[in-house]
Design an enzyme around this catalytic site. Structure first.
Site, PDB file in Angstrom:
ATOM      1  CG  HIS A  68      -1.772   1.225   1.320  1.00 24.41           C
ATOM      2  ND1 HIS A  68      -2.840   1.447   0.469  1.00 24.41           N
ATOM      3  CD2 HIS A  68      -1.719   2.301   2.129  1.00 24.41           C
ATOM      4  CE1 HIS A  68      -3.413   2.587   0.766  1.00 24.41           C
ATOM      5  NE2 HIS A  68      -2.754   3.129   1.775  1.00 24.41           N
ATOM      6  CE  LYS A  97      -0.174   6.193   2.475  1.00 23.65           C
ATOM      7  NZ  LYS A  97      -0.856   6.523   3.746  1.00 23.65           N
ATOM      8  CG  ASP A 145      -5.234   2.151  -2.651  1.00 23.33           C
ATOM      9  OD1 ASP A 145      -4.929   2.355  -1.460  1.00 23.33           O
ATOM     10  OD2 ASP A 145      -6.146   1.388  -2.995  1.00 23.33           O
ATOM     11  NE  ARG A 176      16.886  17.023  14.838  1.00 22.23           N
ATOM     12  CZ  ARG A 176      17.738  17.993  15.084  1.00 22.23           C
ATOM     13  NH1 ARG A 176      18.666  17.851  16.005  1.00 22.23           N
ATOM     14  NH2 ARG A 176      17.681  19.112  14.398  1.00 22.23           N
TER      15      ARG A 176
END
Length: 316
Positions: free
Chosen positions: A146, A167, A185, A252
């Protein structure tokens, strides 16, 4: 998971025009298929086709000029024995290439054993290359993922992430910036060799992008032919996360590249935190550019570490 095996008639019809071949023997065996055990154990489709070889059974055996000379030596006894041994290989198909004439004993053997045999004027090496590529695609391990799969700066990039992070909207912005859409998708993924995964769009979703509040957009109709791609090699996964997920699960500044396993192939991964006010499209482009540099052997983090170490040594 590998798909169902391909039959001789499908193989023949799919390459009738490209290889200009004729079905010369074994017409009654059009449903003959590749051995399922051989297909499961093959590392790729390349293992399922090659020049005549008595060591490798259950594969397409191709006869070029040299192989035909081997089967038509001055000794009739040797020829009969060599041709008879071909049956024990249980090939799904025999192919006579290089425009070679098919010897009567080979033709008779194929008819008796009901082994489909095709003859083509094309060079044997070309036939093998075409069939290896075809069988590699057909028998590739496959799955679906997906996300939004795109061509960004010539690199196949899968955009994944938590639900509701936009997205598809990000995909639309990247398309407006000149990049190309492969699939939205649902993305079909195929491992085409030991180190490569290829992504394609399911036929039902071809050229379509769904955007909340607008609905389905036909990207090809809106942006033109250059805005869509048929397939791309998957080289980078960009994963979108919320702030709390980033702080909980990721560094990070990762000191080593991240990877995600896709069909047994490690694929580079970049994680981007989504917060209001950040231009995510620019960050995705930057992640792609940075990955391209890493593929070229330029690691910015390691260069920084080296620079920092050199500065510390000078200060001592």
């Amino acid at each position: 998971m590998k798909p169902t095996v391909v039959s001789a008639d499908v193989l023949f019809e799919d390459h009738r025009d490209a290889l200009k071949w004729q079905w010369v023997a074994g017409l009654g065996a059009s449903e003959r298929r590749f051995d399922e055990v051989a297909v499961r154990e093959a590392r790729s489709g390349a293992d399922l086709v090659g020049y005549l070889n008595y060591i490798h059974p259950y594969r397409v055996q191709v006869f070029g000029e040299r192989e035909m000379a081997y089967l038509t030596s001055p000794s009739d006894d040797d020829n009969r024995r060599r041709i008879a041994r071909i049956v024990t290989l249980e090939p799904p198909v025999l192919i006579v290439a290089d425009g070679q004439a098919v010897p009567d004993p080979l033709m008779a053997m194929a008819e008796r054993a009901q082994i489909p045999m095709f003859a083509t004027p094309e060079p044997a090496a070309f036939v093998i290359d075409v069939l290896r590529a075809y069988l590699s695609r057909h028998f590739a391990d496959r799955s679906s993922m997906h996300g939004v799969f795109m061509d960004i700066l010539g690199m196949g990039v899968m955009i994944t992430g938590e639900s509701g992070l936009g997205k598809s909207e990000l995909g639309l912005e990247l398309i407006s910036r000149g990049h190309g859409l492969v699939a939205d998708d649902a993305v079909d993924l195929y491992r085409i060799n030991q180190t490569s995964v290829e992504g394609r769009c399911p036929e039902l979703l071809q050229n379509l992008l769904e955007v909340r509040g607008i609905g389905l957009l036909d990207i090809k109709a809106i942006f033109g032919e250059t805005a869509v791609r048929r397939k791309m090699r998957l080289q980078l996964i960009v994963h979108l996360v919320r702030k709390e997920t980033m702080e909980r699960d990721y560094d990070r500044m990762p000191h080593e590249p991240l990877y995600q396993d896709v069909l047994g192939v490690p694929v580079r991964k970049a994680v981007i935190q989504v917060v209001a006010g950040r231009n995510i499209a620019v960050l995705v482009e930057a992640a792609v550019r940075n990955t391209i540099l890493q593929f070229r052997g330029i690691d910015t983090y390691q260069e920084f570490v080296s620079r920092h170490r050199a500065a510390m040594m000078r200060s001592e």
